[in-house]
Design a protein around this motif. Structure first.
Motif, short mmCIF file in Angstrom:
data_model
loop_
_atom_site.label_atom_id
_atom_site.label_comp_id
_atom_site.label_asym_id
_atom_site.label_seq_id
_atom_site.Cartn_x
_atom_site.Cartn_y
_atom_site.Cartn_z
N TYR A 21 0.84 -1.20 0.00
CA TYR A 21 0.00 0.00 0.00
C TYR A 21 0.88 1.25 0.00
N PHE A 35 -6.33 -1.42 -3.46
CA PHE A 35 -6.39 -2.84 -3.78
C PHE A 35 -7.78 -3.22 -4.28
N VAL A 67 -2.76 -5.58 -6.48
CA VAL A 67 -2.97 -6.41 -5.29
C VAL A 67 -4.46 -6.72 -5.19
#
Length: 262
Positions: A124, A158, A133
């Protein structure tokens, strides 16, 4: 001579209530840790247990602990400012360098999100080093959901699916994580890895479902914790055939881990 089994006291900085049964303990510690490693936590004259690192900073580590026995009962009786005894870190970590510049799929069940949370935070914080991701997080029910704040944060970068096993709630899918693996576009990835962490039965069936969707077992990584009493390969409690889980794990490639499930 240094006693490698001797724990040292570390001050508790903060305690965060996650659920009725799980709390996160932030503990002062400047030891360098890698994603997926664990410490041995103890209370003198009470006991000792291996706990994975669920968060870390420059001068602290965090442990997300479920209240399930004598030692954890004792830990839950501690307050900020009290001392928690620790030794570590121990074990192999996730091979982050192998995940870089590729797609990454992370599948977690219940408290299995704790050992991978620092890994998720790493990607992140550094989105430039990973193509994408995908994260599937499964929980038994709404009362067992962990890390609300960070899961909401992850949604910003994500592709996330949060699911409850057998109940419904706003913002959550329903069903086991295995039911949602088919939603991951594995066929569109040029190169990728899959991380699966949770109870052994969950990891077993999630890995099988991934492979049924075309995933090579060599691309799958799991965190397999088993009776790691000493953490230094001396007691033999974690040994399966010739494998010492505390030394060669807890992170394993599935090509090895598939031989270790009881």
């Amino acid at each position: 001579m240094e006693n490698i089994m001797m724990p040292e006291p570390h001050r508790i900085l903060k305690i965060i209530k996650e659920t009725k049964a799980e709390f996160t303990f932030r503990v002062q510690c400047d030891a360098e840790t890698r994603h997926g490693q664990f410490f041995q936590l103890s209370i003198p004259k009470v006991g000792e247990a291996p706990i994975s690192v669920s968060g870390k900073g420059e001068d602290f580590v965090e442990f997300t602990i479920r209240k399930v026995g004598k030692l954890t009962d004792g830990i839950f009786g501690l307050r900020p400012g009290d001392m928690l005894f620790m030794r570590g870190p121990y074990g192999n970590a996730f091979p982050v360098e192998r995940f870089e510049n590729k797609d990454l799929v992370v599948i977690t069940g219940g408290t299995g999100m704790a050992p991978v949370k620092t890994l998720l935070n790493h990607f992140y914080d550094h989105p430039e080093i990973c193509k994408s991701v995908y994260h599937i997080a499964g929980f038994k029910d709404i009362d067992c959901v962990l890390f609300n704040e960070e899961r909401e944060k992850f949604k910003g970068r994500f592709q996330t699916i949060c699911t409850l096993d057998n109940s419904e709630a706003d913002g959550y899918e329903r069903g086991m994580v295995t039911e949602h693996i088919r939603k991951i576009p594995f066929e569109s990835f040029e190169d990728y890895n899959v991380v699966i962490v949770g109870p052994p039965v969950m990891m077993h069936f999630a890995a099988k479902e991934c492979m049924a969707n075309g995933v090579d077992e060599a691309k799958i990584w799991v965190s397999f914790e088993r009776k790691m009493s000493c953490a230094v390969g001396k007691c033999g409690h974690c040994k399966i055939n010739e494998t010492y889980v505390c030394l060669e794990g807890p992170v394993f490639n599935y090509t090895k881990a598939k031989e270790l499930f009881d």
